[in-house]
Motif scaffolding. Structure first.
Motif, PDB file in Angstrom:
ATOM      1  N   GLU A  70       0.693  -1.146  -0.098  1.00  0.00           N
ATOM      2  CA  GLU A  70       0.087   0.152   0.160  1.00  0.00           C
ATOM      3  C   GLU A  70       0.900   1.209   0.130  1.00  0.00           C
ATOM      4  O   GLU A  70       0.519   2.330  -0.647  1.00  0.00           O
ATOM      5  N   GLU A  71       1.866   1.236   0.774  1.00  0.00           N
ATOM      6  CA  GLU A  71       2.848   2.465   0.898  1.00  0.00           C
ATOM      7  C   GLU A  71       3.410   2.798  -0.388  1.00  0.00           C
ATOM      8  O   GLU A  71       3.466   4.096  -0.907  1.00  0.00           O
ATOM      9  N   LYS A  72       3.480   1.921  -1.398  1.00  0.00           N
ATOM     10  CA  LYS A  72       4.044   2.168  -2.765  1.00  0.00           C
ATOM     11  C   LYS A  72       3.007   2.133  -3.712  1.00  0.00           C
ATOM     12  O   LYS A  72       3.326   2.482  -4.987  1.00  0.00           O
ATOM     13  N   GLY A  73       1.967   2.018  -3.345  1.00  0.00           N
ATOM     14  CA  GLY A  73       0.777   2.012  -4.364  1.00  0.00           C
ATOM     15  C   GLY A  73       0.827   0.703  -5.330  1.00  0.00           C
ATOM     16  O   GLY A  73       0.590   0.891  -6.445  1.00  0.00           O
ATOM     17  N   LEU A  74       1.555  -0.139  -4.991  1.00  0.00           N
ATOM     18  CA  LEU A  74       1.935  -1.262  -5.735  1.00  0.00           C
ATOM     19  C   LEU A  74       0.985  -2.679  -5.532  1.00  0.00           C
ATOM     20  O   LEU A  74       0.621  -2.769  -4.581  1.00  0.00           O
ATOM     21  N   LYS A  75       0.789  -3.118  -6.700  1.00  0.00           N
ATOM     22  CA  LYS A  75       0.014  -4.333  -6.632  1.00  0.00           C
ATOM     23  C   LYS A  75       0.834  -5.556  -7.492  1.00  0.00           C
ATOM     24  O   LYS A  75       1.081  -5.193  -8.683  1.00  0.00           O
ATOM     25  N   LEU A  76       1.585  -6.366  -6.906  1.00  0.00           N
ATOM     26  CA  LEU A  76       2.517  -7.354  -7.679  1.00  0.00           C
ATOM     27  C   LEU A  76       1.603  -8.742  -7.688  1.00  0.00           C
ATOM     28  O   LEU A  76       1.356  -9.148  -6.600  1.00  0.00           O
ATOM     29  N   THR A  77       1.687  -9.160  -8.806  1.00  0.00           N
ATOM     30  CA  THR A  77       1.212 -10.522  -9.071  1.00  0.00           C
ATOM     31  C   THR A  77       2.043 -11.444  -9.715  1.00  0.00           C
ATOM     32  O   THR A  77       2.723 -11.035 -10.672  1.00  0.00           O
ATOM     33  N   ILE A  85       3.587  -6.017 -12.574  1.00  0.00           N
ATOM     34  CA  ILE A  85       3.553  -4.750 -11.632  1.00  0.00           C
ATOM     35  C   ILE A  85       2.791  -3.756 -12.041  1.00  0.00           C
ATOM     36  O   ILE A  85       2.338  -3.383 -13.370  1.00  0.00           O
ATOM     37  N   ASN A  86       1.585  -3.384 -11.100  1.00  0.00           N
ATOM     38  CA  ASN A  86       0.577  -2.398 -11.417  1.00  0.00           C
ATOM     39  C   ASN A  86       0.864  -1.433 -10.269  1.00  0.00           C
ATOM     40  O   ASN A  86       1.099  -1.613  -9.133  1.00  0.00           O
ATOM     41  N   LEU A  87       0.794  -0.148 -10.749  1.00  0.00           N
ATOM     42  CA  LEU A  87       1.433   0.930  -9.863  1.00  0.00           C
ATOM     43  C   LEU A  87       0.404   2.164 -10.263  1.00  0.00           C
ATOM     44  O   LEU A  87      -0.076   2.310 -11.573  1.00  0.00           O
ATOM     45  N   LYS A  88       0.036   2.939  -9.476  1.00  0.00           N
ATOM     46  CA  LYS A  88      -0.750   4.077  -9.769  1.00  0.00           C
ATOM     47  C   LYS A  88       0.092   5.018 -10.382  1.00  0.00           C
ATOM     48  O   LYS A  88      -0.368   5.997 -11.012  1.00  0.00           O
ATOM     49  N   GLU A  89       1.378   5.242 -10.079  1.00  0.00           N
ATOM     50  CA  GLU A  89       2.357   6.099 -10.727  1.00  0.00           C
ATOM     51  C   GLU A  89       3.769   5.584 -10.612  1.00  0.00           C
ATOM     52  O   GLU A  89       4.065   4.694  -9.969  1.00  0.00           O
ATOM     53  N   GLU A 101      13.026   2.879 -12.196  1.00  0.00           N
ATOM     54  CA  GLU A 101      11.726   3.211 -11.908  1.00  0.00           C
ATOM     55  C   GLU A 101      10.882   2.384 -12.594  1.00  0.00           C
ATOM     56  O   GLU A 101      10.752   2.206 -13.891  1.00  0.00           O
ATOM     57  N   TRP A 102       9.889   1.814 -12.047  1.00  0.00           N
ATOM     58  CA  TRP A 102       8.955   0.896 -12.595  1.00  0.00           C
ATOM     59  C   TRP A 102       7.677   1.479 -12.890  1.00  0.00           C
ATOM     60  O   TRP A 102       7.206   2.469 -12.187  1.00  0.00           O
ATOM     61  N   THR A 103       7.071   1.123 -13.897  1.00  0.00           N
ATOM     62  CA  THR A 103       5.821   1.633 -14.496  1.00  0.00           C
ATOM     63  C   THR A 103       4.864   0.561 -14.368  1.00  0.00           C
ATOM     64  O   THR A 103       4.920  -0.538 -14.670  1.00  0.00           O
ATOM     65  N   ASP A 104       3.533   0.986 -14.346  1.00  0.00           N
ATOM     66  CA  ASP A 104       2.546   0.325 -14.470  1.00  0.00           C
ATOM     67  C   ASP A 104       2.451  -0.644 -15.851  1.00  0.00           C
ATOM     68  O   ASP A 104       2.707  -0.031 -16.790  1.00  0.00           O
ATOM     69  N   GLY A 105       2.350  -1.890 -15.478  1.00  0.00           N
ATOM     70  CA  GLY A 105       2.517  -2.857 -16.721  1.00  0.00           C
ATOM     71  C   GLY A 105       3.625  -3.471 -16.907  1.00  0.00           C
ATOM     72  O   GLY A 105       3.774  -4.295 -17.584  1.00  0.00           O
ATOM     73  N   ASP A 106       4.659  -3.073 -16.282  1.00  0.00           N
ATOM     74  CA  ASP A 106       5.888  -3.732 -16.038  1.00  0.00           C
ATOM     75  C   ASP A 106       5.841  -5.440 -16.049  1.00  0.00           C
ATOM     76  O   ASP A 106       4.995  -5.642 -15.054  1.00  0.00           O
TER      77      ASP A 106
END
Length: 796
Positions: free
Chosen positions: A444-451, A466-470, A511-516
């Motif tokens: 939650e602190e990173k706004g990260l959802k990792l599957t 990797i799913n990120l809000k930003e 820098e990780w981005t949404d969809g990596d």
């Protein structure tokens, strides 16, 4: 001390900077902040682990909370709603499962969000809160608690390894309650559990307030679980130093000091008495940077894992550490590695990893998780396993919800609800991927959802999305397993250049981005592994998976346990070792891998021209965790045609003698061993126990006694094993207060063991009361001999 760093640029883009490094061996300030994620932040996806969790959930819900609560209510003088459960729950260890149940419910609620589980947890806490109020702080089901704790507070202490003031390990028992309350607060987030935990800790402070350091150390002669760990946890929760002081006071110096000095004193010790103590040492060390405590824990872990454990990750025979240079009893005993031991070794591995992010801890954790813990629950009925025999051709016994309440049932309830616990770990800006288990992480602190999606171990890849809000910069730490040869990483389908060796972590900072997307290619290979003692026994592995083979399902007496004290032991017929398979090759240096092949598309393995005798040539090997309701083999000796003949002759000779004695034996006790003595309701006065070589003994300047069972009224004699050098030992042997033997040992037989038979008087046999109490009583100014074995036997 850093093991080196390297920075690489690949061809993803000019902006992509990948830094790959081995993890430093000793913790840095950054590593000291390494943490596990809250259980609710990691969700299991479809896998054998999720299946096992759901089966465990069914078992948990089959248990009646009121029956588990009955011992606590009884000791508080409150009305019980139903009778307590049988087995260990009403024969001296009353209430210990209730503590485990609090933890199991907390873990399962965090993992699943199941509301029925939460309701049960709150109901348990409601009732235990009433108990605590009635008991002025105390919560426990230990029989005759008020008298016991009054005696202790007054300094009246009579401690043995299995008892304290004639109660069965009461400190061990109440540790389960402490741990359960802690977990209800820390894992399930129930605030009042924190208050109850603190009040229970204050109660212990009051009980021990007038005791000296020496008196508390005397208490710790009796198994006390991980009380030092839970008191340290209370210090971390409250910040009050008095609880850290209590944690130090409850750390046994007799074990701590030699471990600090790298001295191996473990042989013969009751294994699961020691492991929780060491978990406590490491918990304390992590709180206030105590290097001596940390060194003790690290030395212990290395010793147990590398020198005393078998391929499945388990250790001990008949619950005790055997000599590290002789695993022969491991290969012959039906009481092999105990599940509780591995449950606790996983806890210790976690704690050491969080201080020292070394891949070796994860490698062991994975080994033990797949091969021992996952295998220790029946996949349909949910029963739990106590002993996992390494003896070829034997089998395991499973618990039942209404009959079985062993320690390994308590830890078993917990084991299968926390498979999400160690998959991931993190520092403020690093994310560790430790295990290849299908799961979703919410950071939650990173706004990260990792599957993480994988069919591992059925496939050799794991894909991470990797799913990120930003856009977020952090370091992904990807485990390169010790067993993986040819490991590869792809980031967004581009291969990453590696400079790591197996047994490390690859760090990718960017820098990780949404969809990596990250793909791990983790090749698995067939290998063989011997025992730490260097003997010619070998097990097969595929990657981290230990392989076993089913050998039949005949004579599996007590496969699902009854309520008897010994119901956890697979006491059915032993298949003679001379009738079990072996590896037969032209040389004892043969590479077994050359004779093993994997079946296409399946985790099944065949051998060619290596198994003997002929009836076993078609055996199929498979992951051990998949083998249930069957006899099995894991370790097989590797022999040549020349050595085989001698081996078979020795085996057949030993087996004939064993079979002859077994056929005459009705009941037996191993004095000095904790569980056999407890199972036979030992009583003592001025008695000691110890170890001579590999054999345990008990003697007394007063007396000690056991209850022997004779269900079919067949007994005719008692056979006692002595040591030949015992001298000046004058004592009587009584059964039901009738003298059957008077001994004066003079030490004339020397350095050997010998037996004597004592015929039961006719009046004892005619009583036909199905049990006998045998008592060894020293004469004035003398001691009994060391008693090494007691057998109740038929007359030939």
């Amino acid at each position: 001390m850093s093991m080196g760093t390297a920075i690489f640029r690949n061809n993803l883009s000019a902006a992509l900077l990948l830094m790959l490094s081995m993890i430093p061996i000793w913790g840095s300030a950054q590593q000291a902040k390494l943490k596990l994620f809250p259980h609710e932040d990691v969700q299991l996806l479809d896998s054998p682990f999720r299946d096992a969790m759901l089966v465990d959930l069914e078992y948990i819900l089959k248990l009646d909370p009121d029956r588990l609560l009955a011992p606590f209510l009884k000791e508080a003088g409150l009305e019980t709603k139903v009778e307590s459960y049988p087995n260990w729950e009403n024969t001296g260890l009353d209430g210990h499962i209730g503590g485990h149940y609090l933890t199991a419910l907390s873990l399962m609620y965090a993992a699943t969000g199941n509301q029925e589980v939460l309701e049960r947890l709150n109901y348990m806490l409601d009732e235990l809160q009433k108990v605590q109020q009635a008991n002025v702080g105390y919560i426990g089901g230990v029989p005759d608690s008020k008298e016991l704790w009054q005696q202790i507070s007054e300094g009246n202490i009579n401690a043995g390894s299995f008892s304290l003031n004639d109660r069965w390990v009461p400190l061990y028992n109440i540790h389960k309650t402490y741990a359960g309350l802690r977990d209800a607060y820390q894992i399930a987030g129930i605030e009042r559990a924190k208050t109850m935990l603190i009040d229970l800790s204050d109660w212990m402070l009051e009980v021990t307030s007038d005791l000296s350091e020496e008196q508390i150390q005397e208490l710790l002669i009796s198994e006390y679980g991980g009380l030092n760990e839970t008191f340290a946890d209370v210090y971390e929760i409250t910040g009050e130093k008095k609880y850290l002081d209590l944690a130090y006071a409850f750390s046994q110096k007799e074990l701590l000091k030699p471990l600090e000095d790298d001295q191996d004193v473990l042989t013969g010790m009751h294994a699961n008495t020691q492991i929780p103590k060491v978990i406590g040492f490491q918990t304390i060390a992590a709180l206030n940077d105590n290097r001596e405590y940390r060194d003790a824990a690290s030395f212990f872990w290395d010793n147990v894992v590398n020198e005393r454990s078998v391929a499945i990750g388990g250790n001990s025979v008949r619950e005790h550490f055997h000599p590290k240079d002789d695993f022969s009893t491991m290969m012959s005993s039906v009481q092999g590695p105990e599940t509780c031991n591995t449950y606790n070794m996983l806890k210790l591995s976690e704690k050491l990893f969080l201080t020292e992010a070394n891949e070796k801890y994860v490698d062991y954790y994975e080994q033990a998780l797949y091969n021992h813990i996952l295998s220790s629950q029946h996949p349909e009925k949910g029963g739990f396993v106590y002993f996992t025999p390494m003896r070829p051709g034997h089998y395991r016994v499973y618990s039942q919800p209404e009959t079985s309440f062993w320690c390994c049932v308590g830890s078993g309830l917990e084991n299968h609800g926390k498979y999400n616990e160690f998959i991931y770990a993190h520092t403020e800006n690093e994310l560790y991927v430790n295990l290849f288990i299908p799961s979703i992480l919410n950071w939650e602190e990173k706004g990260l959802k990792l599957t993480q999606k994988t069919e591992f171990p059925n496939e050799e890849t794991s894909k991470i999305s990797i799913n990120l809000k930003e856009v977020e910069e952090f370091t992904l730490m990807l485990r390169y397993p010790t067993w993986a040869k040819g490991f590869n990483i792809l980031v967004n389908q581009e291969k990453v250049e590696l400079n790591n060796e197996p047994g490390s972590y690859v760090s990718i900072k960017r820098e990780w981005t949404d969809g990596d997307e990250i793909e791990l290619q983790i090749p698995m290979n067939i290998s063989s592994v011997g025992l730490p003692d260097g003997s010619n026994n070998f097990a097969l592995k595929y990657g981290p998976l230990v392989l076993g083979a089913k050998t039949g399902n005949e004579y599996m007496e007590g496969l699902f346990a009854d309520a008897s004290r010994g119901g956890h032991i697979a006491a059915g017929k032993k298949i003679p070792l001379s009738e079990t398979p072996i590896f037969l090759a032209d040389t004892k240096n043969a590479d077994l891998v050359n004779y093993i092949s994997k079946e296409e598309g399946e985790l099944k393995f065949k051998t060619k021209d290596i198994l003997y005798p002929e009836k076993f040539t078609s055996l199929t090997f498979e992951p051990f965790y998949q083998i249930h309701d069957s006899r099995y083999v894991i370790y097989l000796p590797l022999e040549t045609p020349e050595s085989l003949k001698q081996l078979q002759q020795e085996r057949q000779k030993n087996e004939l003698e064993e079979q002859k004695i077994a056929a005459l034996t009705i009941d037996q006790v191993a004095p000095g061993e904790q569980q056999p003595e407890s199972d036979h309701f030992i009583k003592t006065e001025n008695s000691n126990s110890g170890i001579n070589g590999e054999k345990h003994w008990r003697d007394a300047s007063g007396w000690f006694s056991y209850v022997l069972k004779d269900e079919n009224n067949e007994a005719g004699k008692v056979r006692i094993t002595y040591y030949g050098n015992d001298k000046d030992r004058n004592f009587n042997i009584l059964i039901d207060d009738i003298l059957i033997g008077e001994e004066k040992l003079k030490g004339e037989k020397g350095d050997t063991y010998f037996t004597r038979d004592y015929i039961l008087p006719k009046k004892l046999i005619e009583k036909k009361n199905n049990e006998f109490t045998i008592k060894f009583q020293a004469k004035e100014n003398s001691r009994t001999a060391g008693i090494y074995e007691v057998r109740l036997m038929k007359i030939k």
